[in-house]
Design an enzyme around this catalytic site. Structure first.
Site, PDB file in Angstrom:
ATOM      1  N   LYS A 299     -71.324  90.067   8.205  1.00  0.00           N
ATOM      2  CA  LYS A 299     -71.574  88.741   8.812  1.00  0.00           C
ATOM      3  C   LYS A 299     -71.032  87.649   7.908  1.00  0.00           C
ATOM      4  CE  LYS A 299     -75.735  86.783   8.298  1.00  0.00           C
ATOM      5  NZ  LYS A 299     -75.742  85.410   7.721  1.00  0.00           N
ATOM      6  N   ASN A 300     -71.353  87.708   6.621  1.00  0.00           N
ATOM      7  CA  ASN A 300     -71.013  86.600   5.726  1.00  0.00           C
ATOM      8  C   ASN A 300     -69.550  86.586   5.333  1.00  0.00           C
ATOM      9  OD1 ASN A 300     -73.603  85.780   6.008  1.00  0.00           O
ATOM     10  ND2 ASN A 300     -74.301  86.449   3.998  1.00  0.00           N
TER      11      ASN A 300
ATOM     12  N   CYS B  52     -82.977  74.766   5.837  1.00  0.00           N
ATOM     13  CA  CYS B  52     -83.412  75.885   6.674  1.00  0.00           C
ATOM     14  C   CYS B  52     -84.692  76.416   6.044  1.00  0.00           C
ATOM     15  CB  CYS B  52     -82.328  76.950   6.741  1.00  0.00           C
ATOM     16  SG  CYS B  52     -82.187  77.863   5.214  1.00  0.00           S
TER      17      CYS B  52
ATOM     18  N   ARG C 104     -80.958  73.723   0.811  1.00  0.00           N
ATOM     19  CA  ARG C 104     -79.586  74.154   1.055  1.00  0.00           C
ATOM     20  C   ARG C 104     -78.610  72.962   1.059  1.00  0.00           C
ATOM     21  NH1 ARG C 104     -79.821  79.111   3.799  1.00  0.00           N
ATOM     22  NH2 ARG C 104     -77.645  79.456   3.164  1.00  0.00           N
TER      23      ARG C 104
ATOM     24  N   ASP D 278     -80.156  88.370  -0.845  1.00  0.00           N
ATOM     25  CA  ASP D 278     -80.292  88.775   0.563  1.00  0.00           C
ATOM     26  C   ASP D 278     -80.929  90.144   0.717  1.00  0.00           C
ATOM     27  OD1 ASP D 278     -77.214  87.225   1.762  1.00  0.00           O
ATOM     28  OD2 ASP D 278     -79.154  86.421   1.148  1.00  0.00           O
TER      29      ASP D 278
ATOM     30  N   ARG E 151     -79.609  87.406  14.419  1.00  0.00           N
ATOM     31  CA  ARG E 151     -78.540  86.633  13.788  1.00  0.00           C
ATOM     32  C   ARG E 151     -77.721  87.514  12.849  1.00  0.00           C
ATOM     33  NH1 ARG E 151     -80.169  80.892  11.441  1.00  0.00           N
ATOM     34  NH2 ARG E 151     -77.973  81.128  10.919  1.00  0.00           N
TER      35      ARG E 151
HETATM   36  C1  EPZ Z   1     -74.336  82.346   1.209  1.00  0.00           C
HETATM   37  O1  EPZ Z   1     -75.052  81.148   1.461  1.00  0.00           O
HETATM   38  C2  EPZ Z   1     -74.830  83.339   2.243  1.00  0.00           C
HETATM   39  N1  EPZ Z   1     -74.519  82.849   3.591  1.00  0.00           N
HETATM   40  C3  EPZ Z   1     -76.341  83.540   2.095  1.00  0.00           C
HETATM   41  O2  EPZ Z   1     -76.736  84.527   3.033  1.00  0.00           O
HETATM   42  C4  EPZ Z   1     -76.619  84.053   0.688  1.00  0.00           C
HETATM   43  O3  EPZ Z   1     -78.007  84.178   0.505  1.00  0.00           O
HETATM   44  C5  EPZ Z   1     -76.056  83.058  -0.345  1.00  0.00           C
HETATM   45  O4  EPZ Z   1     -74.648  82.858  -0.096  1.00  0.00           O
HETATM   46  C6  EPZ Z   1     -76.238  83.537  -1.769  1.00  0.00           C
HETATM   47  O5  EPZ Z   1     -75.607  84.773  -1.921  1.00  0.00           O
HETATM   48  C7  EPZ Z   1     -73.261  82.974   4.064  1.00  0.00           C
HETATM   49  O6  EPZ Z   1     -72.375  83.482   3.394  1.00  0.00           O
HETATM   50  C8  EPZ Z   1     -73.007  82.463   5.448  1.00  0.00           C
HETATM   51  P1  EPZ Z   1     -74.850  79.391  -2.093  1.00  0.00           P
HETATM   52  P2  EPZ Z   1     -74.605  79.781   0.711  1.00  0.00           P
HETATM   53  O7  EPZ Z   1     -74.015  78.185  -1.876  1.00  0.00           O
HETATM   54  O8  EPZ Z   1     -73.138  79.772   0.538  1.00  0.00           O
HETATM   55  C9  EPZ Z   1     -77.428  75.958  -4.076  1.00  0.00           C
HETATM   56  C10 EPZ Z   1     -78.017  85.470   4.755  1.00  0.00           C
HETATM   57  O9  EPZ Z   1     -79.185  85.848   4.781  1.00  0.00           O
HETATM   58  N2  EPZ Z   1     -76.366  75.055  -3.580  1.00  0.00           N
HETATM   59  O10 EPZ Z   1     -74.291  80.527  -2.899  1.00  0.00           O
HETATM   60  O11 EPZ Z   1     -75.251  78.661   1.415  1.00  0.00           O
HETATM   61  C11 EPZ Z   1     -78.205  76.572  -2.938  1.00  0.00           C
HETATM   62  O12 EPZ Z   1     -79.251  75.721  -2.514  1.00  0.00           O
HETATM   63  C12 EPZ Z   1     -77.660  84.160   4.075  1.00  0.00           C
HETATM   64  O13 EPZ Z   1     -77.035  86.089   5.243  1.00  0.00           O
HETATM   65  C13 EPZ Z   1     -76.369  73.724  -3.992  1.00  0.00           C
HETATM   66  O14 EPZ Z   1     -77.237  73.307  -4.737  1.00  0.00           O
HETATM   67  O15 EPZ Z   1     -75.322  79.987  -0.694  1.00  0.00           O
HETATM   68  C14 EPZ Z   1     -78.718  77.842  -3.562  1.00  0.00           C
HETATM   69  O16 EPZ Z   1     -79.879  77.544  -4.308  1.00  0.00           O
HETATM   70  C15 EPZ Z   1     -78.897  83.434   3.566  1.00  0.00           C
HETATM   71  N3  EPZ Z   1     -75.385  72.906  -3.542  1.00  0.00           N
HETATM   72  C16 EPZ Z   1     -77.601  78.249  -4.516  1.00  0.00           C
HETATM   73  O17 EPZ Z   1     -76.808  77.063  -4.727  1.00  0.00           O
HETATM   74  C17 EPZ Z   1     -74.380  73.337  -2.718  1.00  0.00           C
HETATM   75  O18 EPZ Z   1     -73.495  72.551  -2.346  1.00  0.00           O
HETATM   76  C18 EPZ Z   1     -76.677  79.332  -3.973  1.00  0.00           C
HETATM   77  O19 EPZ Z   1     -76.257  78.915  -2.696  1.00  0.00           O
HETATM   78  C19 EPZ Z   1     -74.399  74.685  -2.307  1.00  0.00           C
HETATM   79  C20 EPZ Z   1     -75.393  75.529  -2.759  1.00  0.00           C
END
Ligand code: EPZ
Length: 422
Positions: free
Chosen positions: A22-23, A118, A123, A308, A400
């Site tokens: 998915k991701n 969410c 996020r 995840d 999802r």
């Molecule tokens: C991706 O989300 C995945 N989603 C998530 O999977 C996964 O949990 C996550 O990466 C971590 O591996 C998709 O790929 C569609 P991040 P993403 O940016 O990119 C903070 C699932 O269940 N952050 O790596 O949104 C954020 O709040 C989903 O399939 C900022 O502060 O995750 C988090 O604490 C859930 N500012 C950390 O970084 C930003 O601009 C990591 O988030 C972006 C992120």
């Protein structure tokens, strides 16, 4: 709203086919915006999130056809006719922010709704925005939308992430492919989905080095062409289903699975005493009668233990023979499965980002509620081994990220069915 009813039914045996990630698919699809030529994705998963991304791309003027029952996606954005990603679609799925980088790189302007938070956390998208500014974008945040412009196109530059972000790395990587000059992304996310995106972009003509490491270098090119790309296996779906024989006992094979996609998880699962065999053509998971051993888990960016899979691992540790400590370091609110597991008799003490699980002999079935994608599947896993019947409500969260979960688990002997509520 549908519910899923599970009755504990002893050991599982057989094999489970794992779908495309998915991701990975959610970042491979927006890459179509980078070119006016066709992009074909094979081994695509059949999930509601994929349909939501298709809907978003179509709203921008892209053509998206789902062929072979949704396993092949034929995408083409010959012309982007609308440059605004509306809130009503973006709010359904945070990954919508991934149209920003490609659309800005190709068109020089884009308007994308801020995704909003969410269930698992605020996020924010600040890292996405800073990355695009480092490539010369001018951003204006107003009325809940990002108004992005790059008059004269994006320019290569240095993108240094203070914290690892999967999505921000993906946005920066896609934008940099059409920027003028060289871009270096430092502290890049190393997830396999990023390497998969880089492989697809390279097939489209991008010049990328270093994906999978913390430093990725991109030489911008004038234009990208089309490609056909096979979506990498979903390591999170794989890890989730590996935990089914782990919680119930039995033996289940996963054809085509490779341990390097989730080595930290495999190592941790082996630490509990569950057997994971690399057969060369896949992985086989075996567990006997003895209770699993407790283990401590800390979630980290890849190659660490994936956030995840934290909820799913907790479902196993609820019946371990001792105390396990799980530390969630990626998201600020990702223990919502804990009170639901407690309804089934689990003993879990949550203090901030740490959950202490004291194993009990066996969980008991109960009505529980899904709150987010991975929490919902951890309840299904717990229910597989629990005594009696469990009803998991609000399973739209599940759909999802997991295609036909009841079919896949019934195929290895689970007693599970979907009940459609009016
Ligand atoms: C991706 O989300 C995945 N989603 C998530 O999977 C996964 O949990 C996550 O990466 C971590 O591996 C998709 O790929 C569609 P991040 P993403 O940016 O990119 C903070 C699932 O269940 N952050 O790596 O949104 C954020 O709040 C989903 O399939 C900022 O502060 O995750 C988090 O604490 C859930 N500012 C950390 O970084 C930003 O601009 C990591 O988030 C972006 C992120």
């Amino acid at each position: 709203m549908d519910s899923i009813v599970v009755t504990g039914n002893g050991p599982l045996t057989g094999q489970i086919a794992i779908a495309g990630a998915k991701n990975a698919c959610l970042t491979l699809m927006p890459a179509t915006l980078l070119t006016d030529e066709p992009l074909t994705l094979t081994n695509a998963p059949r999930l509601s999130d994929i349909r939501t991304m298709a809907e978003l791309l179509q709203s921008l003027g892209a053509e998206v056809s789902m062929l072979q029952d949704g396993q092949v996606l034929a995408l083409s954005s010959h012309e982007i006719t609308n440059h605004t990603a509306d809130y009503d679609i973006v709010r359904k799925m945070r990954a919508s922010i991934l149209v920003l980088g490609p659309m800005l790189a190709r068109e020089g302007h884009a308007v994308v709704s801020l995704p909003g938070g969410c269930a698992i956390g605020a996020r924010p998208v600040d890292l996405h925005l800073r990355a695009l500014e480092a490539l010369g974008a001018e951003l204006d945040l107003r009325d809940g939308y990002v108004h992005a412009r790059a008059p004269g196109g994006l320019k290569g530059g240095e993108v240094a992430f203070p914290v690892v972000s999967v999505g921000a790395t993906e946005n920066a990587l896609m934008a940099a492919t059409l920027a003028k000059g060289t871009t270096v992304i430092r502290n890049a996310a190393r997830e396999p989905e990023i390497a998969d995106l880089a492989r697809s972009l390279r097939a489209m003509g991008a010049r990328i080095e270093g994906e999978g490491t913390s430093e990725i270098t991109i030489e911008g090119v004038e234009r990208l062409g089309g490609a056909t790309h096979r979506v990498v296996m979903d390591r999170i779906e794989l890890g989730t289903y590996m935990l089914a024989p782990a919680v119930c006992g039995g033996e289940v094979a996963f054809p085509g699975a490779r341990p390097e996609l989730l080595q930290a998880f495999v190592d941790k699962l082996r630490e509990t005493g569950v057997e994971v065999q690399d057969t060369g053509t896949g992985l086989t998971v075996r567990r006997g009668e003895a209770r699993v051993r407790p283990v401590d888990v800390v979630t980290e960016p890849f190659p660490g233990f994936p956030t995840d899979l934290q909820a799913q691992m907790m479902a196993l540790l609820c019946t371990a023979d001792g105390v396990s400590v799980l530390e969630e370091r990626i998201f600020e609110n990702r223990f919502m499965h804990a009170p639901e597991l407690a309804r089934m008799g689990a003993q879990i003490d949550v203090q901030g980002g740490t959950a202490t699980v004291t194993g009990v002999e066996r969980l008991r079935g109960a009505p529980v509620m899904a709150t987010d994608l991975r929490a919902s599947v951890s309840l299904i896993l717990a229910a597989l081994a629990a005594e009696g019947e469990t009803t998991v409500n609000r399973v739209y969260h599940l759909d999802r990220g997991y295609e036909r979960v009841e079919e896949k688990l019934r195929g290895v002997g689970a007693r599970i069915e979907r009940v459609s509520q009016p």
